[in-house]
Design a protein around this motif. Structure first.
Motif, PDB file in Angstrom:
ATOM      1  N   PHE A   1      41.138  52.449  39.596  1.00 56.83           N
ATOM      2  CA  PHE A   1      41.662  52.054  38.321  1.00 56.83           C
ATOM      3  C   PHE A   1      40.172  52.047  37.344  1.00 56.83           C
ATOM      4  CE2 PHE A   1      42.056  48.089  34.900  1.00 56.83           C
ATOM      5  CZ  PHE A   1      42.422  48.949  34.444  1.00 56.83           C
ATOM      6  N   GLY A   2      40.381  53.054  36.538  1.00 55.97           N
ATOM      7  CA  GLY A   2      38.925  53.187  35.647  1.00 55.97           C
ATOM      8  C   GLY A   2      38.743  54.595  36.358  1.00 55.97           C
ATOM      9  N   GLU A   3      39.426  55.602  37.765  1.00 57.74           N
ATOM     10  CA  GLU A   3      38.786  56.119  37.441  1.00 57.74           C
ATOM     11  C   GLU A   3      39.422  57.558  37.230  1.00 57.74           C
ATOM     12  OE1 GLU A   3      35.264  56.726  39.038  1.00 57.74           O
ATOM     13  OE2 GLU A   3      35.563  54.782  39.133  1.00 57.74           O
ATOM     14  N   THR A   4      39.776  58.533  37.476  1.00 52.13           N
ATOM     15  CA  THR A   4      40.592  60.054  37.360  1.00 52.13           C
ATOM     16  C   THR A   4      41.563  59.840  37.879  1.00 52.13           C
ATOM     17  OG1 THR A   4      38.558  61.329  36.563  1.00 52.13           O
ATOM     18  CG2 THR A   4      40.287  62.484  37.073  1.00 52.13           C
ATOM     19  N   GLY A   5      41.553  59.136  39.793  1.00 49.05           N
ATOM     20  CA  GLY A   5      42.387  59.290  40.270  1.00 49.05           C
ATOM     21  C   GLY A   5      43.734  58.266  39.992  1.00 49.05           C
ATOM     22  N   GLY A   6      42.855  57.401  39.303  1.00 54.21           N
ATOM     23  CA  GLY A   6      43.783  55.858  38.868  1.00 54.21           C
ATOM     24  C   GLY A   6      43.828  56.249  37.102  1.00 54.21           C
TER      25      GLY A   6
ATOM     26  N   ALA B   1      38.782  44.204  41.653  1.00 60.73           N
ATOM     27  CA  ALA B   1      38.966  42.506  40.961  1.00 60.73           C
ATOM     28  C   ALA B   1      38.038  41.853  40.766  1.00 60.73           C
ATOM     29  CB  ALA B   1      39.533  42.556  42.223  1.00 60.73           C
ATOM     30  N   GLY B   2      38.800  40.572  39.665  1.00 61.32           N
ATOM     31  CA  GLY B   2      38.042  40.060  39.076  1.00 61.32           C
ATOM     32  C   GLY B   2      36.868  40.461  37.968  1.00 61.32           C
ATOM     33  N   ARG B   3      36.989  41.422  37.609  1.00 62.44           N
ATOM     34  CA  ARG B   3      36.543  42.421  35.848  1.00 62.44           C
ATOM     35  C   ARG B   3      38.006  41.933  35.537  1.00 62.44           C
ATOM     36  NH1 ARG B   3      34.128  47.841  37.795  1.00 62.44           N
ATOM     37  NH2 ARG B   3      33.213  47.958  35.780  1.00 62.44           N
TER      38      ARG B   3
ATOM     39  N   ILE C   1      44.282  40.907  30.775  1.00 63.38           N
ATOM     40  CA  ILE C   1      45.014  40.980  31.561  1.00 63.38           C
ATOM     41  C   ILE C   1      44.022  40.554  32.943  1.00 63.38           C
ATOM     42  CG2 ILE C   1      46.640  41.758  30.953  1.00 63.38           C
ATOM     43  CD1 ILE C   1      46.244  44.076  32.517  1.00 63.38           C
ATOM     44  N   PRO C   2      44.511  39.810  34.677  1.00 63.09           N
ATOM     45  CA  PRO C   2      43.983  39.402  35.448  1.00 63.09           C
ATOM     46  C   PRO C   2      43.243  41.366  36.092  1.00 63.09           C
ATOM     47  CG  PRO C   2      45.680  38.313  35.454  1.00 63.09           C
ATOM     48  CD  PRO C   2      45.389  38.855  34.491  1.00 63.09           C
ATOM     49  N   ILE C   3      42.459  41.285  36.952  1.00 64.83           N
ATOM     50  CA  ILE C   3      42.364  42.318  38.187  1.00 64.83           C
ATOM     51  C   ILE C   3      42.557  41.523  39.905  1.00 64.83           C
ATOM     52  CG2 ILE C   3      41.476  44.622  39.427  1.00 64.83           C
ATOM     53  CD1 ILE C   3      40.797  44.774  36.388  1.00 64.83           C
ATOM     54  N   VAL C   4      43.562  41.803  40.037  1.00 68.82           N
ATOM     55  CA  VAL C   4      43.493  41.472  41.041  1.00 68.82           C
ATOM     56  C   VAL C   4      43.572  42.385  42.368  1.00 68.82           C
ATOM     57  CG1 VAL C   4      44.085  38.941  40.240  1.00 68.82           C
ATOM     58  CG2 VAL C   4      45.918  41.174  41.607  1.00 68.82           C
TER      59      VAL C   4
END
Length: 362
Positions: free
Chosen positions: A21-26, A50-52, A66-69
């Motif tokens: 998440f947040g990377e090119t692969g995502g 997670a948590g950010r 929204i939550p990151i878990v």
């Protein structure tokens, strides 16, 4: 593929972005969270972040809160209303990681449809089909190519489309073609234009293109024909069609698919996406980026379209000095509006393609 037709949109969704998440692969997960008109992201699954917050991870202040878990189980606790799981990462090697199996199983048992961008097709594996049938959910593999009976070579029938067609191409891979295409479409819709768009990659399909195919899964001979069919289908119902391109004509590895999209869409105008600070090609550092002028010259030599504007990652004022073309940055405030203005002016001044009208005349 048109996922809009498969769901009561927007559908509350969990996005699986494990490790990326947040990377090119995502980038698929990132795009779905930020832009999807089909999937309303309610939680993201990624143990690394997670948590950010998405705003922090994506560096986008307007990202949804929204939550990151760390697991789908936790995501279902946070968003029990979820009706879909989007797998927004395609790991290197193409296989489904063992660590994701329980997450996907949990989503299916909770009644979530699964929309997968994996290279392996869940809908073709008995274990996943049986589990989905048991719980009354559906499996969508967005990378699956059209059936053989739907494949054909290009025949120029796109010339009969009445809509104006605008194609976004680039000077390299990963320079913002999909983002530029979507922002132009959304800005045109906000301006009251009867606009639509066609995706040629998995992220665009999940974001909500009116038609889409992962074009790199289509046999080479049929790529132009598949693009023609999508443009014709969307253009029959809309006045303005934006088409997402792939790679670049000067890219030694991927130029074949770029040319097929150019010839299949046979656009009235082209917007060229460019990262002015890039010298080596993404994942191909030994290949040099040839730049805006050479790319634009090839586009105009190989089609009847004009390159009407540049969508830049840089400072538009600086880039205007470098190129004899209008330039805008869709990430700047008002940038997509400025780019759309240039596109409309370019369409209005371009020679009319057979059977087509200019959007500015409607």
């Amino acid at each position: 593929m048109n996922l809009r037709e498969q769901f009561d949109v927007p559908v509350p969704t969990i996005v699986l972005a494990e490790g990326e998440f947040g990377e090119t692969g995502g980038k698929t997960a990132n795009g779905v969270v930020m832009h999807s008109e089909v999937f309303d992201a309610r939680a993201v699954v990624d143990t690394e972040t997670a948590g950010r917050t998405p705003a922090d991870v994506l560096d986008k202040p307007d990202a949804p809160d929204i939550p990151i878990v760390a697991s789908v189980e936790q995501a279902l606790d946070e968003a029990p209303e979820a009706e879909a799981l989007v797998i927004g990462v395609a790991p290197a090697g193409g296989d489904l990681p063992d660590a994701w199996v329980s997450d996907i199983e949990d989503a299916i048992r909770a009644g979530c449809d699964v929309v997968s961008g994996l290279h392996v097709f869940l809908s073709e594996q008995d274990r996943w089909r049986d589990l989905a049938d048991e719980h009354g959910v559906r499996l969508f593999d967005v990378r699956k190519p059209p059936a053989d009976d739907d494949l054909r070579v290009g025949d120029g029938s796109v010339d009969e489309v009445d809509a104006d067609v605008v194609l976004t191409l680039g000077t390299d891979c990963a320079v913002g073609k999909r983002t530029t295409t979507f922002e132009l479409y959304r800005t045109a819709r906000d301006a009251g234009l009867d606009a639509s768009w066609v995706a040629t990659g998995q992220t665009g399909i999940m974001v909500g293109a009116h038609e889409g195919v992962v074009v790199d899964r289509v046999p080479a001979d049929f790529t132009a024909g598949v693009v023609e069919d999508m443009v014709a289908a969307v253009g029959a119902d809309h006045d303005l069609v934006f088409v997402e391109g792939q790679a670049s004509l000067t890219h030694r590895a991927y130029s074949g698919v770029t040319l097929s999209i150019l010839h299949g869409a046979w656009p009235d105008a082209v917007v060229l996406a460019d990262d002015p600070d890039r010298t080596g090609r993404t994942h191909f550092e030994s290949f040099r980026v040839d730049g805006v002028e050479k790319e634009a010259r090839l586009i105009e030599d190989l089609s009847d379209a004009n390159v009407v504007a540049v969508s830049t990652w840089g400072d538009p004022a600086v880039e205007r000095e470098r190129h004899d073309l209008p330039v805008a940055n869709v990430y700047d405030e008002g940038g997509s509006t400025e780019l759309l203005t240039e596109v409309r002016e370019g369409l209005g001044s371009a020679p009319a393609t057979a059977g087509r009208q200019d959007v500015g005349d409607r």
